[in-house]
Design a protein around this motif. Structure first.
Motif, PDB file in Angstrom:
ATOM      1  N   THR A   1       0.765  -1.295   0.161  1.00 11.13           N
ATOM      2  CA  THR A   1      -0.119  -0.074   0.001  1.00 11.13           C
ATOM      3  C   THR A   1       0.881   1.248  -0.034  1.00 11.13           C
ATOM      4  OG1 THR A   1      -0.148  -0.014   2.390  1.00 11.13           O
ATOM      5  CG2 THR A   1      -1.723  -1.033   1.192  1.00 11.13           C
ATOM      6  N   THR A   2       0.423   2.203  -0.450  1.00 10.59           N
ATOM      7  CA  THR A   2       1.037   3.536  -0.663  1.00 10.59           C
ATOM      8  C   THR A   2       0.859   4.626   0.764  1.00 10.59           C
ATOM      9  OG1 THR A   2      -0.382   4.810  -1.600  1.00 10.59           O
ATOM     10  CG2 THR A   2       0.720   3.547  -3.019  1.00 10.59           C
ATOM     11  N   THR A   3       1.816   5.270   0.781  1.00 14.25           N
ATOM     12  CA  THR A   3       1.802   6.078   2.082  1.00 14.25           C
ATOM     13  C   THR A   3       0.532   6.960   2.119  1.00 14.25           C
ATOM     14  OG1 THR A   3       4.375   6.190   2.311  1.00 14.25           O
ATOM     15  CG2 THR A   3       2.970   7.963   3.490  1.00 14.25           C
ATOM     16  N   ILE A   4       0.108   7.480   1.013  1.00 11.89           N
ATOM     17  CA  ILE A   4      -1.182   8.423   0.825  1.00 11.89           C
ATOM     18  C   ILE A   4      -2.343   7.272   1.123  1.00 11.89           C
ATOM     19  CG2 ILE A   4      -2.534   9.306  -0.644  1.00 11.89           C
ATOM     20  CD1 ILE A   4       0.130   9.997  -2.195  1.00 11.89           C
ATOM     21  N   PHE A   5      -2.268   6.162   0.865  1.00 11.63           N
ATOM     22  CA  PHE A   5      -3.532   5.275   1.075  1.00 11.63           C
ATOM     23  C   PHE A   5      -3.617   5.017   2.641  1.00 11.63           C
ATOM     24  CE2 PHE A   5      -5.337   1.060   1.651  1.00 11.63           C
ATOM     25  CZ  PHE A   5      -6.501   1.146   1.088  1.00 11.63           C
ATOM     26  N   ASN A   6      -2.469   4.792   3.220  1.00 10.04           N
ATOM     27  CA  ASN A   6      -2.443   4.291   4.837  1.00 10.04           C
ATOM     28  C   ASN A   6      -2.849   5.507   5.653  1.00 10.04           C
ATOM     29  OD1 ASN A   6      -1.582   1.734   4.491  1.00 10.04           O
ATOM     30  ND2 ASN A   6       0.788   2.352   4.421  1.00 10.04           N
ATOM     31  N   ASP A   7      -2.309   7.030   4.981  1.00 11.22           N
ATOM     32  CA  ASP A   7      -2.760   7.889   5.611  1.00 11.22           C
ATOM     33  C   ASP A   7      -4.200   8.256   5.542  1.00 11.22           C
ATOM     34  OD1 ASP A   7      -0.068   8.459   6.398  1.00 11.22           O
ATOM     35  OD2 ASP A   7       0.343   9.843   4.789  1.00 11.22           O
ATOM     36  N   GLU A   8      -4.836   7.919   4.550  1.00 13.26           N
ATOM     37  CA  GLU A   8      -6.217   8.111   4.327  1.00 13.26           C
ATOM     38  C   GLU A   8      -6.976   7.324   5.175  1.00 13.26           C
ATOM     39  OE1 GLU A   8      -9.853   9.594   3.193  1.00 13.26           O
ATOM     40  OE2 GLU A   8      -7.841  10.749   2.665  1.00 13.26           O
ATOM     41  N   LEU A   9      -6.542   5.953   5.428  1.00 11.43           N
ATOM     42  CA  LEU A   9      -7.129   5.142   6.140  1.00 11.43           C
ATOM     43  C   LEU A   9      -7.069   5.393   7.702  1.00 11.43           C
ATOM     44  CD1 LEU A   9      -6.279   1.432   4.596  1.00 11.43           C
ATOM     45  CD2 LEU A   9      -8.407   2.792   4.684  1.00 11.43           C
ATOM     46  N   LEU A  10      -5.889   5.788   8.082  1.00  8.22           N
ATOM     47  CA  LEU A  10      -5.749   6.410   9.375  1.00  8.22           C
ATOM     48  C   LEU A  10      -6.786   7.707   9.646  1.00  8.22           C
ATOM     49  CD1 LEU A  10      -1.977   5.751  10.008  1.00  8.22           C
ATOM     50  CD2 LEU A  10      -3.853   4.712  11.122  1.00  8.22           C
ATOM     51  N   GLN A  11      -6.904   8.415   8.754  1.00 10.83           N
ATOM     52  CA  GLN A  11      -7.826   9.591   9.057  1.00 10.83           C
ATOM     53  C   GLN A  11      -9.147   9.180   8.967  1.00 10.83           C
ATOM     54  OE1 GLN A  11      -6.802  12.958   9.550  1.00 10.83           O
ATOM     55  NE2 GLN A  11      -9.015  12.840   9.936  1.00 10.83           N
ATOM     56  N   GLN A  12      -9.642   8.410   8.405  1.00  8.01           N
ATOM     57  CA  GLN A  12     -10.809   7.697   8.294  1.00  8.01           C
ATOM     58  C   GLN A  12     -10.890   7.240   9.727  1.00  8.01           C
ATOM     59  OE1 GLN A  12     -11.777   5.063   5.048  1.00  8.01           O
ATOM     60  NE2 GLN A  12     -11.750   6.822   3.547  1.00  8.01           N
ATOM     61  N   ALA A  13     -10.131   6.327  10.305  1.00  8.19           N
ATOM     62  CA  ALA A  13     -10.362   5.886  11.411  1.00  8.19           C
ATOM     63  C   ALA A  13     -10.556   6.774  12.606  1.00  8.19           C
ATOM     64  CB  ALA A  13      -9.177   4.926  11.802  1.00  8.19           C
ATOM     65  N   ASN A  14      -9.605   7.934  12.394  1.00  2.18           N
ATOM     66  CA  ASN A  14      -9.614   8.846  13.442  1.00  2.18           C
ATOM     67  C   ASN A  14     -11.110   9.717  13.630  1.00  2.18           C
ATOM     68  OD1 ASN A  14      -8.228  10.333  15.464  1.00  2.18           O
ATOM     69  ND2 ASN A  14      -8.328  12.182  13.969  1.00  2.18           N
ATOM     70  N   ASP A  15     -11.422   9.799  12.215  1.00  3.85           N
ATOM     71  CA  ASP A  15     -12.833  10.649  12.057  1.00  3.85           C
ATOM     72  C   ASP A  15     -13.989   9.687  12.700  1.00  3.85           C
ATOM     73  OD1 ASP A  15     -11.648  12.546  10.617  1.00  3.85           O
ATOM     74  OD2 ASP A  15     -12.208  12.005   8.846  1.00  3.85           O
ATOM     75  N   GLU A  16     -13.616   8.306  12.596  1.00  5.68           N
ATOM     76  CA  GLU A  16     -14.821   7.435  13.085  1.00  5.68           C
ATOM     77  C   GLU A  16     -14.626   7.414  14.546  1.00  5.68           C
ATOM     78  OE1 GLU A  16     -17.846   4.779  13.199  1.00  5.68           O
ATOM     79  OE2 GLU A  16     -17.280   5.924  11.292  1.00  5.68           O
ATOM     80  N   LEU A  17     -13.433   7.301  15.109  1.00  5.80           N
ATOM     81  CA  LEU A  17     -13.255   7.282  16.685  1.00  5.80           C
ATOM     82  C   LEU A  17     -13.775   8.631  17.276  1.00  5.80           C
ATOM     83  CD1 LEU A  17      -9.766   5.892  16.918  1.00  5.80           C
ATOM     84  CD2 LEU A  17     -11.807   4.694  17.749  1.00  5.80           C
ATOM     85  N   THR A  18     -13.581   9.834  16.302  1.00  4.31           N
ATOM     86  CA  THR A  18     -14.237  11.195  16.585  1.00  4.31           C
ATOM     87  C   THR A  18     -15.830  10.975  16.826  1.00  4.31           C
ATOM     88  OG1 THR A  18     -12.694  12.302  16.069  1.00  4.31           O
ATOM     89  CG2 THR A  18     -14.509  13.412  16.312  1.00  4.31           C
ATOM     90  N   GLN A  38      -6.435   7.576  19.328  1.00  3.63           N
ATOM     91  CA  GLN A  38      -6.422   8.562  18.538  1.00  3.63           C
ATOM     92  C   GLN A  38      -5.139   9.346  18.732  1.00  3.63           C
ATOM     93  OE1 GLN A  38     -10.247  10.812  19.593  1.00  3.63           O
ATOM     94  NE2 GLN A  38     -10.287  11.039  17.459  1.00  3.63           N
ATOM     95  N   SER A  39      -4.449   9.210  19.780  1.00  2.87           N
ATOM     96  CA  SER A  39      -3.118   9.371  20.098  1.00  2.87           C
ATOM     97  C   SER A  39      -2.186   8.903  19.459  1.00  2.87           C
ATOM     98  CB  SER A  39      -2.948   9.580  21.783  1.00  2.87           C
ATOM     99  OG  SER A  39      -1.661   9.896  21.857  1.00  2.87           O
ATOM    100  N   GLU A  40      -2.477   7.406  19.498  1.00  2.00           N
ATOM    101  CA  GLU A  40      -1.472   6.627  18.607  1.00  2.00           C
ATOM    102  C   GLU A  40      -1.730   6.658  17.145  1.00  2.00           C
ATOM    103  OE1 GLU A  40       0.935   5.413  20.370  1.00  2.00           O
ATOM    104  OE2 GLU A  40      -0.177   5.543  22.242  1.00  2.00           O
ATOM    105  N   ILE A  41      -2.893   7.041  16.718  1.00  2.00           N
ATOM    106  CA  ILE A  41      -3.074   7.330  15.262  1.00  2.00           C
ATOM    107  C   ILE A  41      -2.137   8.613  15.006  1.00  2.00           C
ATOM    108  CG2 ILE A  41      -4.657   8.427  13.294  1.00  2.00           C
ATOM    109  CD1 ILE A  41      -6.834   6.505  14.812  1.00  2.00           C
ATOM    110  N   GLN A  42      -2.251   9.405  15.797  1.00  2.00           N
ATOM    111  CA  GLN A  42      -1.200  10.829  15.614  1.00  2.00           C
ATOM    112  C   GLN A  42       0.075  10.405  15.631  1.00  2.00           C
ATOM    113  OE1 GLN A  42      -2.708  13.718  14.318  1.00  2.00           O
ATOM    114  NE2 GLN A  42      -4.699  12.617  14.380  1.00  2.00           N
ATOM    115  N   SER A  43       0.706   9.701  16.384  1.00  2.00           N
ATOM    116  CA  SER A  43       1.939   9.539  16.690  1.00  2.00           C
ATOM    117  C   SER A  43       2.557   8.390  15.653  1.00  2.00           C
ATOM    118  CB  SER A  43       2.260   8.978  18.182  1.00  2.00           C
ATOM    119  OG  SER A  43       1.917   7.709  18.253  1.00  2.00           O
ATOM    120  N   GLY A  44       1.573   7.719  15.073  1.00  2.00           N
ATOM    121  CA  GLY A  44       2.084   6.501  14.287  1.00  2.00           C
ATOM    122  C   GLY A  44       2.637   5.293  14.827  1.00  2.00           C
ATOM    123  N   ASN A  45       2.316   5.192  16.229  1.00  2.00           N
ATOM    124  CA  ASN A  45       2.381   3.879  16.857  1.00  2.00           C
ATOM    125  C   ASN A  45       1.591   2.750  16.372  1.00  2.00           C
ATOM    126  OD1 ASN A  45       3.231   1.847  18.688  1.00  2.00           O
ATOM    127  ND2 ASN A  45       3.750   3.379  20.326  1.00  2.00           N
TER     128      ASN A  45
END
Length: 67
Positions: A1-18, A38-45
């Protein structure tokens, strides 16, 4: 997967968590897990995020909100 795709998935997950967090305001344990995720999404852990996903699912199963 590409970085852009991964970033988009993480953003969607963060939006859902919100969104989900707003419905859980009466459950301190769930809110703490959502905040941590949400903190771990931001940190990338990702390893810690996976562990938190397990914790969230266990909590959801325990509350009979998930089959």
């Amino acid at each position: 997967t590409t970085t852009i795709f991964n970033d988009e998935l993480l953003q969607q997950a963060n939006d859902e968590l919100t969104s989900v967090r707003k419905t859980l305001e009466d459950n301190d344990e769930a809110v703490a897990l959502v905040d941590a995720a949400q903190s771990e999404i931001q940190s990338g852990n990702i390893a810690r995020l996976r562990a938190l996903i397990g914790d969230l699912l266990n909590l959801e199963h325990g509350n009979e909100r998930c089959p």
